[in-house]
Design an enzyme around this catalytic site. Sequence first.
Site, PDB file in Angstrom:
ATOM      1  N   ASP A 186       0.872  -0.975   0.300  1.00  0.00           N
ATOM      2  CA  ASP A 186       0.198   0.391  -0.139  1.00  0.00           C
ATOM      3  C   ASP A 186       1.252   1.457  -0.600  1.00  0.00           C
ATOM      4  O   ASP A 186       2.105   1.363   0.658  1.00  0.00           O
ATOM      5  CB  ASP A 186      -0.858  -0.035   1.492  1.00  0.00           C
ATOM      6  N   GLU A 227       2.046  -0.326  -4.941  1.00  0.00           N
ATOM      7  CA  GLU A 227       0.864   0.687  -5.476  1.00  0.00           C
ATOM      8  C   GLU A 227       1.215   1.849  -5.709  1.00  0.00           C
ATOM      9  O   GLU A 227       1.908   3.093  -4.894  1.00  0.00           O
ATOM     10  CB  GLU A 227      -0.293   1.029  -4.734  1.00  0.00           C
TER      11      GLU A 227
HETATM   12  C1  AAO Z   1      -9.017   8.469   6.028  1.00  0.00           C
HETATM   13  C2  AAO Z   1     -10.015  10.143   5.602  1.00  0.00           C
HETATM   14  C3  AAO Z   1      -8.961  11.186   5.348  1.00  0.00           C
HETATM   15  C4  AAO Z   1      -8.586  11.068   6.763  1.00  0.00           C
HETATM   16  C5  AAO Z   1      -7.069   9.758   7.184  1.00  0.00           C
HETATM   17  C6  AAO Z   1      -6.599  10.067   8.289  1.00  0.00           C
HETATM   18  O1  AAO Z   1     -10.787   9.822   4.597  1.00  0.00           O
HETATM   19  O2  AAO Z   1     -10.325  12.082   5.568  1.00  0.00           O
HETATM   20  O3  AAO Z   1      -7.424  12.108   6.858  1.00  0.00           O
HETATM   21  O4  AAO Z   1      -8.327   9.153   6.840  1.00  0.00           O
HETATM   22  O5  AAO Z   1      -7.077  10.792   9.192  1.00  0.00           O
HETATM   23  C7  AAO Z   1      -8.086   4.683   2.753  1.00  0.00           C
HETATM   24  C8  AAO Z   1      -8.901   6.159   2.095  1.00  0.00           C
HETATM   25  C9  AAO Z   1      -8.370   7.108   2.084  1.00  0.00           C
HETATM   26  C10 AAO Z   1      -8.881   7.204   4.254  1.00  0.00           C
HETATM   27  C11 AAO Z   1      -7.386   5.938   4.525  1.00  0.00           C
HETATM   28  C12 AAO Z   1      -6.638   5.737   5.286  1.00  0.00           C
HETATM   29  O6  AAO Z   1      -8.481   6.111   0.454  1.00  0.00           O
HETATM   30  O7  AAO Z   1      -9.791   8.120   2.606  1.00  0.00           O
HETATM   31  O8  AAO Z   1      -8.063   8.540   4.535  1.00  0.00           O
HETATM   32  O9  AAO Z   1      -7.883   4.570   3.255  1.00  0.00           O
HETATM   33  O10 AAO Z   1      -8.013   5.235   6.139  1.00  0.00           O
HETATM   34  C13 AAO Z   1      -2.701   8.583  -3.265  1.00  0.00           C
HETATM   35  C14 AAO Z   1      -1.712   7.431  -2.703  1.00  0.00           C
HETATM   36  C15 AAO Z   1      -1.977   6.321  -2.330  1.00  0.00           C
HETATM   37  C16 AAO Z   1      -3.897   6.194  -1.827  1.00  0.00           C
HETATM   38  C17 AAO Z   1      -4.720   6.803  -2.834  1.00  0.00           C
HETATM   39  C18 AAO Z   1      -6.007   6.717  -2.251  1.00  0.00           C
HETATM   40  O11 AAO Z   1      -0.799   8.035  -3.881  1.00  0.00           O
HETATM   41  O12 AAO Z   1      -0.961   5.894  -2.223  1.00  0.00           O
HETATM   42  O13 AAO Z   1      -3.970   8.420  -2.621  1.00  0.00           O
HETATM   43  N1  AAO Z   1      -3.903   4.915  -2.109  1.00  0.00           N
HETATM   44  C19 AAO Z   1      -3.478   3.498  -0.973  1.00  0.00           C
HETATM   45  C20 AAO Z   1      -5.268   2.818  -0.776  1.00  0.00           C
HETATM   46  C21 AAO Z   1      -5.884   3.191  -0.148  1.00  0.00           C
HETATM   47  C22 AAO Z   1      -5.832   4.155   1.066  1.00  0.00           C
HETATM   48  C23 AAO Z   1      -4.193   4.407   0.966  1.00  0.00           C
HETATM   49  C24 AAO Z   1      -3.903   4.501   0.604  1.00  0.00           C
HETATM   50  C25 AAO Z   1      -4.134   4.935   2.728  1.00  0.00           C
HETATM   51  O14 AAO Z   1      -5.245   2.082  -2.005  1.00  0.00           O
HETATM   52  O15 AAO Z   1      -7.256   3.398  -0.011  1.00  0.00           O
HETATM   53  O16 AAO Z   1      -6.417   5.120   1.677  1.00  0.00           O
HETATM   54  O17 AAO Z   1      -3.269   3.795   3.323  1.00  0.00           O
HETATM   55  C26 AAO Z   1      -3.346  11.488  -7.067  1.00  0.00           C
HETATM   56  C27 AAO Z   1      -2.053  11.002  -7.744  1.00  0.00           C
HETATM   57  C28 AAO Z   1      -1.936   9.415  -6.547  1.00  0.00           C
HETATM   58  C29 AAO Z   1      -3.089   9.537  -5.405  1.00  0.00           C
HETATM   59  C30 AAO Z   1      -4.770  10.401  -5.968  1.00  0.00           C
HETATM   60  C31 AAO Z   1      -5.070   9.739  -5.184  1.00  0.00           C
HETATM   61  O18 AAO Z   1      -3.360  10.194  -8.578  1.00  0.00           O
HETATM   62  O19 AAO Z   1      -0.641  10.734  -7.857  1.00  0.00           O
HETATM   63  O20 AAO Z   1      -0.892   9.472  -5.705  1.00  0.00           O
HETATM   64  O21 AAO Z   1      -2.786   8.908  -4.715  1.00  0.00           O
HETATM   65  O22 AAO Z   1      -4.461  11.046  -6.584  1.00  0.00           O
HETATM   66  O23 AAO Z   1      -5.178  11.574  -3.720  1.00  0.00           O
HETATM   67  C32 AAO Z   1      -5.484  10.105 -12.523  1.00  0.00           C
HETATM   68  C33 AAO Z   1      -3.852  10.888 -12.286  1.00  0.00           C
HETATM   69  C34 AAO Z   1      -3.145  10.012 -11.185  1.00  0.00           C
HETATM   70  C35 AAO Z   1      -4.332  10.628  -9.839  1.00  0.00           C
HETATM   71  C36 AAO Z   1      -5.650  10.212  -9.591  1.00  0.00           C
HETATM   72  C37 AAO Z   1      -6.727   9.971  -8.565  1.00  0.00           C
HETATM   73  O24 AAO Z   1      -5.112   8.151 -12.616  1.00  0.00           O
HETATM   74  O25 AAO Z   1      -3.203  10.238 -13.451  1.00  0.00           O
HETATM   75  O26 AAO Z   1      -2.316  10.943 -10.293  1.00  0.00           O
HETATM   76  O27 AAO Z   1      -5.994   9.927 -11.139  1.00  0.00           O
HETATM   77  O28 AAO Z   1      -7.135   9.252  -9.165  1.00  0.00           O
END
Ligand code: AAO
Length: 471
Positions: free
Chosen positions: A199, A230
């Site tokens: 992750d 990931e």
């Molecule tokens: C929760 C709450 C938050 C709170 C937090 C802490 O929702 O409000 O602040 O707790 O209290 C998951 C949930 C989160 C959750 C978290 C912890 O999604 O909402 O937060 O658990 O409970 C980035 C990362 C990537 C990550 C993704 C969500 O790079 O690693 O964000 N994925 C993994 C898991 C995911 C998990 C976590 C990591 C954390 O699979 O389920 O979060 O363990 C761009 C960036 C990416 C970025 C994305 C999304 O991507 O480049 O790096 O991912 O945005 O923000 C196209 C573009 C691409 C873009 C993408 C977005 O593809 O080419 O650049 O669109 O859709």
Amino acid sequence: AAPSNPVGGRDVIANLWEWNWPSVARECTTQLGPKGYGGVQVAPPQDSVKRQRLGDGSDTILHPWWEVYQAVDYALTSRMGNEAQFRSMVSTCRRAGVKVYVDAVVNHMTGQGDTSYGGVKYARYDYAGLYGQGNFHKYSGDCPSASGGIEDFNNLQQVFNCELVGLADLRTDTSVVRSRVAAYLNKLLGYGVSGFRVDAAKHVGQADLDAIYARLHDTKDGTRPYWALEVFGGGPGRLAPDAFVRSGVVLGLDGVKQLKSAFKSYPTDAAGSIATLRDFGEDSGLTPSRRTLSFVQNHDTERNGDALSYKDGATNRLATQYLLAAGYGRPQVYSAFSFTTADDSPPATPDGMITDAACGSGWTCAHRDRGVTALVRWHNGVGAAPQAHWWDDGANVIAFSRGDRGWVAMNNNTVARTVRVQTGLARGRYCDVVTGGRSCSGTVVAVNGSGVARVTVPAKGTVAVLAASRR
Ligand code: AAO
């Protein structure tokens, strides 16, 4: 370096995301093994945040799916079950010929709360006996952003050293943290786990990932652990998926978007027809096949608009069949629960414990779909044979063979289409594995002496024959 994808053989992984351990165990024995799946990926098994009722009468979802991505402790006390249930699940699956891959949360700990599923009391930068302030980037001065969070996903220092959505970022650049993370993963390997989906691997970074990997033991099969990273696409330089393929296999997140646009935009956007899949893979700019774990959706992309989802019904099934047939990457079939809002909990007790997966009542069971399991069988049958004899109608019908081992045709129209195509197969009558299963009770494809067949492909359907299924 971490191994590439296995070549040929039973390599398909079912991603039974957030299924509880007893349900995964049952599924390995009754479905996955018998249907030809070679692996199962499971949700993060370490202890995690357990949110407490706010007491303010608000309707905030108490136990959203994402609780499990906030690690509190490396004991296996989770919403999916306890350590004994996890161990028993792994050995049951292995006995059924299904390897277990674990979603490993190693980049960070929590961003909220003070109580875990295992009953551990913690604070955001204080996990008694495991990590304290000195183990977090928050206190090391390495994060250059004003807020301490990632404000710019294109900035290397921020992506590596600042906090992702407020999650306490571990100093994976230190040997103390690397050892503790490796000890956790080695415990899992000792229980029979075969590898990991790492992750937030983009936020750990190549050097730290490599250092942790170097500390991992071999699997119980005597091989190096599978290591699937990931890394969302879109980042520059060292943040790009291509920049991670020397550290491990990467998740096919850009392929997810290409599959959606190919299958879903037609006929509103003819440019997005499935004929464009002729180039799907390295020719369409994706990471190398042997270094890619490919899928139609995962738990993030089924929610963020990047991907098709179970809500797309027959189109989603067809895309899954295509992925199993294509031969690009190691295919993974995603199967989880239906949801209304992006934060929904999987079916669970009021206390957050996930209940047994019941197909059709809350759980999609996409991996059990007969159209999907037929293509798992076909995928195993064609092995590593390369794609050949590509044919398309310029829009929404495609066909191709895999060497001389099998041939497939797919129709993304909402009406059946009859096509006359070169299959590359020897003259004979072949059984369609989709309509006929193992008994050859369905469509029969007649191939003439020149290798040509005239075939009717059902609406949103697939006809797939194996050379070995010749009558
Ligand atoms: C929760 C709450 C938050 C709170 C937090 C802490 O929702 O409000 O602040 O707790 O209290 C998951 C949930 C989160 C959750 C978290 C912890 O999604 O909402 O937060 O658990 O409970 C980035 C990362 C990537 C990550 C993704 C969500 O790079 O690693 O964000 N994925 C993994 C898991 C995911 C998990 C976590 C990591 C954390 O699979 O389920 O979060 O363990 C761009 C960036 C990416 C970025 C994305 C999304 O991507 O480049 O790096 O991912 O945005 O923000 C196209 C573009 C691409 C873009 C993408 C977005 O593809 O080419 O650049 O669109 O859709």
